[in-house]
Design a protein around this motif. Structure first.
Motif, PDB file in Angstrom:
ATOM      1  N   THR A  72      12.503   4.037  32.134  1.00 16.00           N
ATOM      2  CA  THR A  72      12.304   2.644  32.547  1.00 16.00           C
ATOM      3  C   THR A  72      12.987   1.727  31.547  1.00 16.00           C
ATOM      4  O   THR A  72      13.031   1.999  30.346  1.00 16.00           O
ATOM      5  CB  THR A  72      10.800   2.283  32.652  1.00 16.00           C
ATOM      6  OG1 THR A  72      10.186   2.646  31.428  1.00 16.00           O
ATOM      7  CG2 THR A  72      10.135   2.989  33.806  1.00 16.00           C
ATOM      8  N   TYR A  74      13.709  -1.724  29.392  1.00 12.20           N
ATOM      9  CA  TYR A  74      12.961  -2.805  28.742  1.00 12.20           C
ATOM     10  C   TYR A  74      13.744  -4.106  28.890  1.00 12.20           C
ATOM     11  O   TYR A  74      14.951  -4.140  28.635  1.00 12.20           O
ATOM     12  CB  TYR A  74      12.750  -2.497  27.254  1.00 12.20           C
ATOM     13  CG  TYR A  74      11.647  -1.493  27.011  1.00 12.20           C
ATOM     14  CD1 TYR A  74      10.391  -1.908  26.559  1.00 12.20           C
ATOM     15  CD2 TYR A  74      11.856  -0.138  27.242  1.00 12.20           C
ATOM     16  CE1 TYR A  74       9.377  -0.981  26.344  1.00 12.20           C
ATOM     17  CE2 TYR A  74      10.848   0.789  27.030  1.00 12.20           C
ATOM     18  CZ  TYR A  74       9.614   0.363  26.583  1.00 12.20           C
ATOM     19  OH  TYR A  74       8.609   1.273  26.367  1.00 12.20           O
ATOM     20  N   THR A  75      13.045  -5.145  29.306  1.00 11.95           N
ATOM     21  CA  THR A  75      13.717  -6.445  29.478  1.00 11.95           C
ATOM     22  C   THR A  75      13.003  -7.573  28.724  1.00 11.95           C
ATOM     23  O   THR A  75      13.530  -8.670  28.651  1.00 11.95           O
ATOM     24  CB  THR A  75      13.770  -6.843  30.968  1.00 11.95           C
ATOM     25  OG1 THR A  75      12.440  -6.822  31.486  1.00 11.95           O
ATOM     26  CG2 THR A  75      14.646  -5.886  31.772  1.00 11.95           C
ATOM     27  N   SER A  76      11.802  -7.279  28.214  1.00 14.08           N
ATOM     28  CA  SER A  76      11.028  -8.371  27.615  1.00 14.08           C
ATOM     29  C   SER A  76      10.352  -7.926  26.328  1.00 14.08           C
ATOM     30  O   SER A  76       9.890  -6.785  26.220  1.00 14.08           O
ATOM     31  CB  SER A  76       9.960  -8.841  28.613  1.00 14.08           C
ATOM     32  OG  SER A  76       8.960  -9.570  27.942  1.00 14.08           O
ATOM     33  N   TRP A  78       7.641  -8.945  25.499  1.00 13.91           N
ATOM     34  CA  TRP A  78       6.190  -8.971  25.779  1.00 13.91           C
ATOM     35  C   TRP A  78       5.778  -7.779  26.641  1.00 13.91           C
ATOM     36  O   TRP A  78       4.730  -7.773  27.245  1.00 13.91           O
ATOM     37  CB  TRP A  78       5.797 -10.279  26.478  1.00 13.91           C
ATOM     38  CG  TRP A  78       6.360 -11.497  25.798  1.00 13.91           C
ATOM     39  CD1 TRP A  78       7.190 -12.428  26.351  1.00 13.91           C
ATOM     40  CD2 TRP A  78       6.159 -11.895  24.437  1.00 13.91           C
ATOM     41  NE1 TRP A  78       7.537 -13.378  25.418  1.00 13.91           N
ATOM     42  CE2 TRP A  78       6.907 -13.079  24.226  1.00 13.91           C
ATOM     43  CE3 TRP A  78       5.430 -11.385  23.362  1.00 13.91           C
ATOM     44  CZ2 TRP A  78       6.940 -13.736  23.011  1.00 13.91           C
ATOM     45  CZ3 TRP A  78       5.465 -12.057  22.151  1.00 13.91           C
ATOM     46  CH2 TRP A  78       6.215 -13.217  21.985  1.00 13.91           C
ATOM     47  N   ASP A  79       6.608  -6.752  26.689  1.00 14.00           N
ATOM     48  CA  ASP A  79       6.341  -5.571  27.519  1.00 14.00           C
ATOM     49  C   ASP A  79       5.068  -4.876  27.031  1.00 14.00           C
ATOM     50  O   ASP A  79       5.013  -4.395  25.892  1.00 14.00           O
ATOM     51  CB  ASP A  79       7.537  -4.608  27.419  1.00 14.00           C
ATOM     52  CG  ASP A  79       7.539  -3.580  28.522  1.00 14.00           C
ATOM     53  OD1 ASP A  79       6.473  -2.978  28.765  1.00 14.00           O
ATOM     54  OD2 ASP A  79       8.597  -3.380  29.141  1.00 14.00           O
ATOM     55  N   SER A  80       4.067  -4.799  27.886  1.00 14.96           N
ATOM     56  CA  SER A  80       2.767  -4.289  27.427  1.00 14.96           C
ATOM     57  C   SER A  80       2.675  -2.759  27.500  1.00 14.96           C
ATOM     58  O   SER A  80       1.635  -2.187  27.201  1.00 14.96           O
ATOM     59  CB  SER A  80       1.637  -4.914  28.256  1.00 14.96           C
ATOM     60  OG  SER A  80       1.827  -4.559  29.609  1.00 14.96           O
ATOM     61  N   ARG A  81       3.771  -2.081  27.893  1.00 15.92           N
ATOM     62  CA  ARG A  81       3.738  -0.617  27.926  1.00 15.92           C
ATOM     63  C   ARG A  81       3.547  -0.024  26.539  1.00 15.92           C
ATOM     64  O   ARG A  81       3.057   1.070  26.383  1.00 15.92           O
ATOM     65  CB  ARG A  81       5.059  -0.076  28.502  1.00 15.92           C
ATOM     66  CG  ARG A  81       5.075   0.031  29.990  1.00 15.92           C
ATOM     67  CD  ARG A  81       6.437   0.440  30.467  1.00 15.92           C
ATOM     68  NE  ARG A  81       7.428  -0.600  30.230  1.00 15.92           N
ATOM     69  CZ  ARG A  81       8.737  -0.449  30.439  1.00 15.92           C
ATOM     70  NH1 ARG A  81       9.194   0.703  30.844  1.00 15.92           N
ATOM     71  NH2 ARG A  81       9.576  -1.433  30.236  1.00 15.92           N
ATOM     72  N   ASN A  85       2.365  -3.210  21.414  1.00 20.00           N
ATOM     73  CA  ASN A  85       3.136  -4.352  21.933  1.00 20.00           C
ATOM     74  C   ASN A  85       4.287  -4.758  21.000  1.00 20.00           C
ATOM     75  O   ASN A  85       4.590  -5.939  20.830  1.00 20.00           O
ATOM     76  CB  ASN A  85       2.231  -5.552  22.222  1.00 20.00           C
ATOM     77  CG  ASN A  85       2.799  -6.364  23.383  1.00 20.00           C
ATOM     78  OD1 ASN A  85       3.885  -6.916  23.267  1.00 20.00           O
ATOM     79  ND2 ASN A  85       2.108  -6.376  24.509  1.00 20.00           N
ATOM     80  N   ALA A  87       7.707  -3.505  21.091  1.00 22.42           N
ATOM     81  CA  ALA A  87       8.865  -2.750  21.594  1.00 22.42           C
ATOM     82  C   ALA A  87      10.042  -2.854  20.630  1.00 22.42           C
ATOM     83  O   ALA A  87      10.782  -1.886  20.426  1.00 22.42           O
ATOM     84  CB  ALA A  87       9.254  -3.268  22.973  1.00 22.42           C
TER      85      ALA A  87
END
Ligand code: CTP
Length: 421
Positions: A72, A74-76, A78-81, A85, A87
């Protein structure tokens, strides 16, 4: 489950096996090339984590990049995956390199100022600078590229430790023509593979001759041979990967020039001698792989030789060509040990004995033997290295693989020669 490493049918591991690359996309039409670059990196064994800026998402979707990278995107920031937090920390710590391709003019300016208002720029700033190299593949309109601000930024980014991979030239998406296109995926791939190679020939100047020569009979006919030039081109590429400045004197072949290599195209043995003698004045290593024609027509006709209707063939007489390797090996620089000369021998039989005799005859410390009919035009080869001490075998392998082994061997020999009192 099959054990990949032991499965002879599994594809080779690839030149980037074990490397984890964060591929960053900033906004630019060249994002379409990033899709192919991602595939190419993976094909060479790398794992790829794609990170895209908001502007990049205007040009290509994260879905495409996810499908190609198998991860997947990453674009942000703030990605909570990510559990913590963070990334920008996690992704940059596991990378062997961050490659921004395309790198827009705006993204270069951001990096220069150490700005960090999106995940990709934040990650570049947060990367451990001494452990995670940053490679940039600029892509922009020619005026933007030529602008003093961009040129200034490039110099400063280089000074800050980034590696700028250069730009291509040609037709641009905007309809203008000039410098600033992103390099093609295969060019970037070659540069990235070279980037990771050990720099065992740093500071060396390497001269390679490659391919056949062409000896004119008349303006439309000539004598040549079946040499494809592949081994010599692979050696030039491997020497460049190893950090050398490389000049490739090539006979008539249609192979692409390896990245970062200076190529001089020649036709005849005499042309090849002239170009090689000139380059040998500053080279520290000379590798003669060319299949130089032993003879040339003594007096090529100025006009096409016509049939005269008698049924008899024209009589050609021949003159021996100069021996390029022997000439350079006898030069004062080579004799003083400032130029390490390596010859090749294309034989049809008794490889070891013929190669050893040829090494002595040519006056070189190292000669590489191969069987002519088994190598001409092929993508793989087997080599026998012959020196004063004896012989060593390099078993059959792709020519690029053999070229890298040979360059590593030559680097060891030239280092050892320097250390001798
Ligand atoms: N070579 C050269 N100039 C020539 C002939 C050969 O520089 N006129 C170099 C080749 O590039 C190679 C080596 O010498 O590195 C041996 O080439 P090869 O064709 O195998 O040998 P020849 O010298 O031509 O000897 P022979 O034909 O008798 O095998």
């Amino acid at each position: 489950m099959t054990n990949q490493a032991n499965d002879p049918t599994s594809p080779p591991a690839g030149d980037l096996a074990g490397k984890h690359i964060v591929l960053g996309l900033s906004g630019g039409i060249a994002c379409y090339k990033a899709a192919e670059l991602c595939r190419a990196l993976i094909k060479q064994g790398a794992t790829v984590q794609v990170v895209m800026t908001e502007a990049a998402e205007q040009f290509i979707t994260a879905v495409t990049m996810q499908a190609l990278s198998g991860r997947t995107v990453y674009t942000s920031q703030w990605d909570s995956r990510e559990d913590n937090n963070m990334a920008h920390i996690n992704l940059s710590r596991e990378a062997d390199a961050i490659l921004v391709a395309p790198c827009s003019a705006d993204f270069m300016a951001k990096l220069l100022h150490g700005r960090a208002d999106d995940l990709l720029s934040l990650m570049c700033l947060a990367r451990p600078i001494d452990k995670v190299p940053l490679l940039l593949a600029p892509a922009m309109n020619r005026e933007m590229w030529a602008h003093p601000a961009t040129q200034r930024n490039m110099v400063q980014l280089d000074a800050d430790g980034a590696t700028i991979l250069g730009v291509g030239s040609g037709f641009q998406a905007c309809g203008e023509t000039g410098d600033g296109r992103m390099l093609e995926p295969d060019e970037l791939l070659e540069d990235i593979i070279a980037f990771f190679a050990p720099k065992v020939l740093a500071g060396q100047q390497v001269l390679v001759t490659a391919g056949p020569t062409y000896e004119a009979i008349d303006p439309v006919r000539g004598i040549t041979n079946l040499s494809s030039g592949k081994m010599g081109f692979a050696i030039a590429r491997a020497a460049r990967e190893a950090g050398a400045q490389v000049t490739l004197v090539a006979g008539p072949v249609s192979l692409p020039t390896p990245r970062g290599v200076t190529r001089l195209d020649v036709k005849s043995a005499q042309n090849m001698l002239k170009a090689s003698v000139e380059c040998a004045k500053t080279a520290s290593i000379f590798i003669a792989t060319a299949a130089v024609a032993d003879w040339r027509p003594a007096s090529p006709a100025a006009q096409k030789i016509k049939k005269d209707g008698s049924g008899s063939a024209p009589q050609l007489s021949f003159t021996e060509n100069p021996d390029i390797l022997a000439t350079i090996a006898q030069s004062a620089r080579a004799q003083r040990g400032e130029l390490f000369c390596v010859g090749f021998a294309a034989e049809s039989h008794d490889l070891q004995a013929n190669a050893q005799a040829k090494r002595v005859r040519k006056g070189v410390p190292l000669l590489v033997g191969n069987i002519g009919p088994a190598t001409f035009g092929q993508d793989d080869n087997a080599l026998v290295l012959v020196d004063e001490q004896g012989t060593a075998d390099f078993p059959r392998a792709p020519k690029l693989e053999l070229a890298r082994q040979l360059i590593a061997d030559i680097a060891r020999r030239t280092r050892a020669a320097k250390q001798k009192p």
